[in-house]
Write a protein that holds these residues in place. Structure first.
Motif, PDB file in Angstrom:
ATOM      1  N   ASN A  20      36.715 -73.490   0.285  1.00 48.31           N
ATOM      2  CA  ASN A  20      36.404 -72.999   1.888  1.00 48.31           C
ATOM      3  C   ASN A  20      36.949 -71.610   1.464  1.00 48.31           C
ATOM      4  O   ASN A  20      37.917 -71.364   0.591  1.00 48.31           O
ATOM      5  CB  ASN A  20      36.850 -73.017   3.489  1.00 48.31           C
ATOM      6  N   ILE A  21      36.201 -70.505   2.306  1.00 46.37           N
ATOM      7  CA  ILE A  21      36.551 -69.068   2.131  1.00 46.37           C
ATOM      8  C   ILE A  21      38.556 -69.084   2.962  1.00 46.37           C
ATOM      9  O   ILE A  21      38.753 -67.900   2.127  1.00 46.37           O
ATOM     10  CB  ILE A  21      35.403 -68.438   3.200  1.00 46.37           C
ATOM     11  N   ARG A  22      39.166 -70.085   3.358  1.00 50.46           N
ATOM     12  CA  ARG A  22      40.343 -70.481   3.606  1.00 50.46           C
ATOM     13  C   ARG A  22      41.633 -70.237   2.412  1.00 50.46           C
ATOM     14  O   ARG A  22      42.625 -70.736   2.046  1.00 50.46           O
ATOM     15  CB  ARG A  22      40.342 -71.199   4.908  1.00 50.46           C
ATOM     16  N   LYS A  48      29.300 -71.918   0.912  1.00 52.27           N
ATOM     17  CA  LYS A  48      27.876 -71.632   1.594  1.00 52.27           C
ATOM     18  C   LYS A  48      28.341 -71.974   3.017  1.00 52.27           C
ATOM     19  O   LYS A  48      28.626 -71.502   3.882  1.00 52.27           O
ATOM     20  CB  LYS A  48      27.139 -71.938   0.793  1.00 52.27           C
ATOM     21  N   ARG A  49      28.782 -73.141   3.301  1.00 53.72           N
ATOM     22  CA  ARG A  49      28.750 -73.942   4.658  1.00 53.72           C
ATOM     23  C   ARG A  49      29.490 -73.272   5.379  1.00 53.72           C
ATOM     24  O   ARG A  49      29.351 -72.775   6.879  1.00 53.72           O
ATOM     25  CB  ARG A  49      28.990 -75.373   4.504  1.00 53.72           C
ATOM     26  N   GLU A 101      31.001 -68.454   9.936  1.00 55.34           N
ATOM     27  CA  GLU A 101      31.738 -67.700   9.547  1.00 55.34           C
ATOM     28  C   GLU A 101      30.895 -66.210  10.706  1.00 55.34           C
ATOM     29  O   GLU A 101      30.213 -65.486   9.983  1.00 55.34           O
ATOM     30  CB  GLU A 101      32.791 -66.925   9.032  1.00 55.34           C
ATOM     31  N   PRO A 102      30.394 -66.448  11.256  1.00 46.77           N
ATOM     32  CA  PRO A 102      29.330 -65.462  11.881  1.00 46.77           C
ATOM     33  C   PRO A 102      29.283 -63.771  11.965  1.00 46.77           C
ATOM     34  O   PRO A 102      29.366 -62.473  11.718  1.00 46.77           O
ATOM     35  CB  PRO A 102      29.234 -65.810  13.653  1.00 46.77           C
ATOM     36  N   GLY A 103      31.255 -63.137  12.104  1.00 46.19           N
ATOM     37  CA  GLY A 103      31.647 -62.424  12.087  1.00 46.19           C
ATOM     38  C   GLY A 103      31.677 -61.789  10.245  1.00 46.19           C
ATOM     39  O   GLY A 103      30.776 -60.959   9.571  1.00 46.19           O
ATOM     40  N   ALA A 160      28.444 -59.271   5.063  1.00 45.90           N
ATOM     41  CA  ALA A 160      29.005 -59.538   3.925  1.00 45.90           C
ATOM     42  C   ALA A 160      28.643 -60.767   3.390  1.00 45.90           C
ATOM     43  O   ALA A 160      28.607 -60.676   1.916  1.00 45.90           O
ATOM     44  CB  ALA A 160      31.014 -59.607   3.905  1.00 45.90           C
ATOM     45  N   PHE A 161      28.333 -61.817   3.829  1.00 44.67           N
ATOM     46  CA  PHE A 161      28.045 -62.637   2.937  1.00 44.67           C
ATOM     47  C   PHE A 161      26.499 -62.738   2.202  1.00 44.67           C
ATOM     48  O   PHE A 161      26.472 -63.105   1.040  1.00 44.67           O
ATOM     49  CB  PHE A 161      27.193 -64.154   3.967  1.00 44.67           C
TER      50      PHE A 161
END
Length: 236
Positions: A171-173, A208-209, A214-216, A220-221
């Motif tokens: 994930n992105i973290r 991707k999930r 992350e709405p913010g 960028a996505f």
């Protein structure tokens, strides 16, 4: 997966990948209150698995306590069934990271794990070296309009997959970018080197999930995700 050194005192085990030796390490390395009292804590990160940043043995380290996820956490937040030391969560994570580093992948340096057994269950902690100046993918893509980093992440993930490395919580973290723009994958709990095509697909879907949540990062996505997939398909 490589050799693991073990020091045991009663039902407490300290484990570390060779050539590091756990012989001189203290249980206080895993005691947050003791570390705080000695002024050795540098901060903490919050999330599903809380992590503490500390200084010890001339190193900057990350301390993480193993916790359960999903439905099992309602039965016990941090206690696991004992099936042998070599099958414990820190043993397996330390071994996977040691193997990946031997293959020249950017993963944290494994330092030390602790297992505390109580009859048929155990609790556990892990220490890894902190990556200097690293920021999460979430922070990096929020501040950088370029899609170059997306492409690099795609190539890096493909490289791990080509080596059959499976990260169960990509994930992105758990993707970090350091000051030299190198991409690191952290938190290898339950990771292994037996990834098949289905697991690789699931890993990308998990990433991707995490972006969808992350709405913010929507803009960028939309800009970067196609570049990531293109680079992934092209290979390292």
């Amino acid at each position: 997966m490589g050799h693991i050194s073990v020091r045991q005192k009663d039902d407490e085990y300290f484990i570390s990948p060779d050539p590091a030796s756990p012989a001189s390490h203290s249980p206080q390395l895993f005691d947050v209150d003791a570390l705080r009292a000695q002024g050795l804590l540098d901060g903490q990160a919050t999330g599903r698995a809380q992590a503490y940043f500390l200084r010890a043995h001339g190193k900057h380290l990350v301390l993480r306590h193993y916790r359960r996820g999903g439905l099992p956490r309602h039965l016990s937040d941090d206690r696991f069934i004992w099936t042998g030391l070599s099958r414990s969560r820190p043993w397996r994570e330390l071994a996977v990271m040691a193997r990946l580093r031997a293959l020249n992948f950017f993963v944290p340096v494994p330092f030390l794990g602790r297992v505390q057994r109580q009859t048929m269950t155990y609790t556990a902690d892990i220490l890894t070296e902190r990556i200097p100046g690293a920021r999460s993918m979430a922070d990096r893509v929020a501040d950088d309009a370029s899609t170059a980093i997306w492409a690099k992440i795609g190539r890096v993930v493909r490289g791990f997959h080509d080596a059959s490395a499976h990260h169960p919580d990509l994930n992105i973290r758990n993707i970090l970018i350091d000051e030299s723009h190198e991409v690191w994958l952290i938190d290898w709990d339950r990771g292994h080197l037996r990834a098949n095509a289905l697991l690789k697909t699931r890993s990308l879907a998990r990433l991707k999930r995490s972006l969808d949540q992350e709405p913010g990062l929507t803009e960028a996505f939309e800009r970067g995700w196609p570049r990531l997939l293109e680079a992934y398909e092209s290979g390292p």
